[in-house]
Design an enzyme around this catalytic site. Structure first.
Site, PDB file in Angstrom:
ATOM      1  N   GLY A   9      -3.525   5.076  -0.186  1.00 42.66           N
ATOM      2  CA  GLY A   9      -4.419   4.143   0.474  1.00 42.66           C
ATOM      3  C   GLY A   9      -3.959   3.876   1.889  1.00 42.66           C
ATOM      4  O   GLY A   9      -4.757   3.816   2.824  1.00 42.66           O
ATOM      5  N   ALA A  10      -2.630   3.699   2.046  1.00 40.91           N
ATOM      6  CA  ALA A  10      -2.051   3.441   3.363  1.00 40.91           C
ATOM      7  C   ALA A  10      -0.543   3.604   3.245  1.00 40.91           C
ATOM      8  O   ALA A  10       0.004   3.709   2.143  1.00 40.91           O
ATOM      9  CB  ALA A  10      -2.408   2.035   3.851  1.00 40.91           C
ATOM     10  N   HIS A  30      -1.447  -5.815   2.669  1.00 40.02           N
ATOM     11  CA  HIS A  30      -0.380  -5.169   1.903  1.00 40.02           C
ATOM     12  C   HIS A  30       0.606  -4.462   2.839  1.00 40.02           C
ATOM     13  O   HIS A  30       1.832  -4.647   2.729  1.00 40.02           O
ATOM     14  CB  HIS A  30      -1.008  -4.163   0.941  1.00 40.02           C
ATOM     15  N   GLU A  31       0.073  -3.673   3.755  1.00 46.78           N
ATOM     16  CA  GLU A  31       0.945  -2.896   4.631  1.00 46.78           C
ATOM     17  C   GLU A  31       1.693  -3.778   5.629  1.00 46.78           C
ATOM     18  O   GLU A  31       2.857  -3.529   5.936  1.00 46.78           O
ATOM     19  CB  GLU A  31       0.141  -1.824   5.359  1.00 46.78           C
TER      20      GLU A  31
END
Length: 874
Positions: free
Chosen positions: A289-290, A325-326
């Site tokens: 996702g990342a 999140h990141e």
């Protein structure tokens, strides 16, 4: 390549102090995947010269190291690289490569003395198409011209594919990156640009600042025809989004979310953002996702770029979640890092936890913690299997590290974090985190370091409690009974498993269960159930009691029959929160699957909650109803099951209507989409299907004519009964999609077709080069879930197994196979088991075992419950 090294020639490690590295105890070399600790890096100077047309790169690196003890061998990591020369303090070294273990050994004629030294290597490699290491990604502009990007993805152990390095998380160092690139291309890395100068051959040399001390898996560099937004100043930190030129207009929402997260996390952790700048980069081809590269976070386009006015709440939430999140990782993961890959779970679980806290604060009206309660159902399901695993387990090889990125790491890990926070209190939990971050900044930790810090801040037995949740697989079933006089509650715990007898191996397992009780009188009791059974005396007589009040506990609850009847009969008075109502429905569904409750019990709960207006409660009900329809498929019970769907969901859709009402909340729009999808699919409602088809026609003419939350259910409902003309129109929208979300939603919708000829065409499309390798496993998994065409998809996967494993990212194979977990046909389960035993997936061995066991569970339910459905549903 002629002149490939000249423009990027490395000089001395300018500006790097040669301070000695703290002594490190020498590690035995018994583990071939772990590097010896005789030589430890402290600073890298790295120059890379990618050739995007030739799909190659050349480079050189000077690494300042500390030699802990004199040695004639320097061992570091390198995979898929051609090392042309190697020197240690100017002395030529002989290079030996170990491809099996990703290592390079530099041998010297005479020992290098203990103390500081410099390792210098020249190397070459290929820009691969496997979405790992230093790889190439492509996109087409609106004119059909294809463009190429060179980008990176290093976690867990793929930095070694881009440059020789000490590729272990505990071996932190600083990195000064220089990229030599064509003059017209954009270049970005972890730190800000220090200087740019032409090389005289149509290229330019871009020099970046030295980074903070960090792990190799966080290094990033990207080159391509990209553009950046203007920087947003977030309390002194420049924040940008970088993307393909024609997609940069989709960046504003991510910038808004990113700015909010930067401020929120700086405040929460009590530590300023540790990098100098923050770029969020959209990559057209991306396996995850990342990725939390410090200062240069890379994303799949659907997780960063979104057209806000025409996006559903779910699509916006997805972007906010992943951005949060990141950015949380910039502190928890980048600034403070796990020592080894067994700690991946804590890295990802905590970032998931912080992502939800940030999204909940960013958009409180989304009620993010409630929707997470539904999402963790996947972790509950896997953890109900004998083939589950502890959250944390020993990791040796890169393949084992790759297998850690699963639902147990993210969802269960986050759920136990939330359970702990809600039990010890949010303030104490945050204070413990701040102690942990301050003590370990720029360093590496073990899981217990976090528990000790929270224990210090709260005075609660955190380490012993959490060890019972992370060091053993599974979770408990807590059975609750209210005494006849209503003055006491008896709680019992036992391991919960779907298959009878599969809990024998954990029969003695015991958890420290943080139980929160709420009674009909409003009394709240907090109990740490760390024994098999316990009776809690209440202060006041109660008519009913809610176990797992707040529903933040990661355990199932089984109420006695009398207690469940009291709750269901008095739902309004009980004032259950949406998440508590979801928990009642989800616990009952799981009990039915495990053979602990009959189907009528589940139907009773569904009917009791049918008047609910919460989308997450309805998501849970929709899952149960779809499961019943699947079990009834092709039998006399199918009409009864679909009728039940219409009976409970039809009035709910009538209440919310098809058209948004001025002033309604985002969650009402989500509910409308859930109900339309349920009725148009498992409910087989002819009126809903006709209305969806009309909206599909409107959407084709004008994308803004259909409410965003209805687009996906309208697409799937239309695709189910589509003829060739409708099929081709959906396919054409995939090919001309204006946003990343539209590209994926139209592609996935084609897996809903019920015409087997068209379904076979869909599977062929999914396996073709027309579908990006990042998306193909996702959509093939969707095809494998199909009630009608799942076996067709499986036969295609088997036929093209070698091609699938050659083309797709290795970490995606088990995700593709996850679609099989929806199937209940015993013969299909047996065939899948036989095939996968002969064609193992080493990087996803545990996940494959879980998929196969899930098929066995479904087959057992079909065999045992299927015959009872007609009577249960009448």
């Amino acid at each position: 390549m002629a002149g490939s090294y000249g423009a990027g020639r490395l000089g001395p490690l300018a500006g790097v102090r040669r301070d000695p590295v703290p002594p490190v105890a020498c590690r035995p070399v018994a583990d071939p995947y772990r590097l010896p600790s005789t030589v430890v890096p402290s600073a890298y100077d790295l120059v890379l010269e990618p050739d995007l047309d030739a799909a190659t790169f050349a480079g050189e690196v000077s690494i300042l190291v500390e030699v802990v003890e004199a040695t004639t061998e320097v061992v570091l990591n390198a995979t898929d690289l051609q090392i042309d020369s190697a020197e240690v303090d100017g002395r030529v070294a002989e290079v030996t490569l170990d491809a099996d273990h990703g290592r390079a050994t530099l041998r010297l004629r005479e020992p290098v003395a203990a103390g500081p030294a410099t390792v210098h290597l020249r190397f070459r490699g290929t820009l691969n198409d496997k979405l790992r290491g230093f790889y190439r990604s492509t996109f087409k502009d609106s004119g059909g011209t294809e463009h190429t990007i060179a980008t990176t993805q290093f976690e867990s152990t793929d930095a070694r594919r881009a440059f020789p390095c000490w590729d272990e998380p505990a071996l932190k160092a600083t990195f000064a990156v220089t990229l030599v690139v064509p003059e017209h291309l954009f270049a970005v890395s972890n730190a800000s640009v220090v200087s740019e100068e032409p090389t005289g051959d149509g290229r330019r040399r871009v020099v970046f600042e030295r980074t903070m001390k960090m792990s190799t898996y966080l290094v990033a560099f990207i080159v391509g025809p990209l553009v950046a937004t203007d920087a947003v100043d977030v309390d002194g930190v420049p924040l940008r989004v970088i993307a393909a030129p024609e997609r940069i207009a989709l960046a504003p929402f991510a910038l808004e979310a990113g700015a909010f997260a930067l401020r929120a996390f700086s405040d929460f952790f009590g530590i300023p953002y540790p990098g100098g700048k923050l770029d969020l980069v959209a990559i057209p081809d991306f396996a995850f996702g990342a990725m939390e590269n410090l200062g240069c976070v890379t994303f799949r386009e659907t997780a960063l770029l979104v057209e806000e006015p025409l996006a559903s709440r779910g699509e916006l939430q997805r972007v906010a979640d992943v951005v949060n999140h990141e950015i949380a990782h910039m502190w928890f993961g980048d600034l403070v890092t796990m020592k080894w890959w067994n700690g991946i779970w804590l890295n990802e679980a905590f970032a998931t936890f912080m992502e939800l806290k940030a999204t909940d604060a960013f958009r409180p009206e989304w009620d993010r913690w409630t929707s997470f309660g539904v999402e963790r159902a996947g972790a509950f399901a896997v953890d109900s299997l004998a083939s589950t695993r502890p959250i944390e387990f020993p990791v040796v090889s890169p393949a084992e590290a790759e297998g850690m990125f699963d639902v147990l790491t993210y969802q269960k890990g986050c759920a136990v974090m939330r359970m702990l926070e809600q039990y010890v209190g949010e303030d104490g939990f945050r204070d413990g985190l701040r102690l942990y971050m301050a003590a370990h900044a720029y360093g590496n930790t073990e899981t217990g370091d976090l528990w000790d810090a929270i224990e210090q801040a709260t005075g609660q037995p955190v380490r012993s409690t959490m060890d019972s949740w992370i060091l053993q697989g599974g979770f408990p079933l807590v059975t609750a009974a209210l005494s006849a006089d209503g003055t006491a509650v008896t709680l019992d715990q036992e391991p919960f498993r779907f298959l009878a007898g599969s809990a024998d191996d954990v029969a003695e397992a015991l958890w420290s269960v943080p139980v929160v009780l709420r009674t009909s009188t409003g009394e709240v009791e907090r109990v740490l159930l760390d024994e098999r059974s316990r009776t809690v005396t209440l202060d006041t007589k109660a008519d009913w009691v809610v176990v797992n009040a707040g529903a933040s506990g990661f355990y199932r609850v089984r109420y006695s029959a009398a207690l469940l009847q009291a709750l269901l009969g008095d739902l309004a008075a009980a004032q259950l929160t949406p998440l508590e109502r979801h928990a009642v429905a989800s616990d009952t569904h799981s009990a039915m699957v495990a053979g602990l409750a009959p189907v009528p019990d589940l139907v009773e709960v569904i009917r009791a909650l049918a008047s609910d207006d919460d989308p997450d409660v309805w998501t849970s009900l929709a899952s149960s109803l779809a499961f019943l329809v699947r079990l009834a498929h092709g039998t006399e019970a199918e009409d009864l099951a679909t009728a039940l769907v219409r009976q409970v969901a039809g009035p709910a859709l009538d209440r919310v209507g098809w058209a948004p009402v001025e002033g309604e909340g985002d969650r009402t729009a989500t509910l409308r989409g859930v109900l339309v999808g349920l009725l148009g699919g498992p409910g087989q409602d002819p009126d809903v299907r006709a209305r969806a088809k009309a909206l599909f026609e409107d959407w084709l003419a004008d994308r803004s004519s259909v409410p965003p939350d209805l687009v996906d259910p309208v697409l799937h409902t239309t695709a189910r009964l589509s003829d060739l003309a409708d099929y081709d129109r959906i396919l054409q929208r995939f090919r001309t999609a204006s946003t990343p979300q539209e590209e994926v939603s139209t592609l996935v919708a084609l897996s809903s077709v019920e015409d087997l000829d068209l379904f076979a065409r869909t599977v062929d499309l999914y396996l073709s080069n027309e579908v990006r390798t990042q998306n193909a496993p996702l959509v093939l998994g969707s095809a494998l879930r199909s009630v009608v065409g799942g076996r067709v998809a499986w036969e295609a996967v088997k036929r093209r197994w070698d091609e699938i494993n050659e083309r797709y990212p290795s970490n995606s194979i088990s995700r593709l196979l996850a679609g099989l977990g929806s199937q209940a046909d015993p013969s299909l389960a047996a065939d899948a088991r036989a095939f996968l035993s002969e064609h193992p997936v080493p990087q996803g061995a545990k996940q494959v075992a879980q998929i196969l066991e899930t098929m066995d569970v479904n087959a057992r339910v079909l065999t045992e419950v299927g015959p009872t459905l007609p009577d249960a549903l009448r």
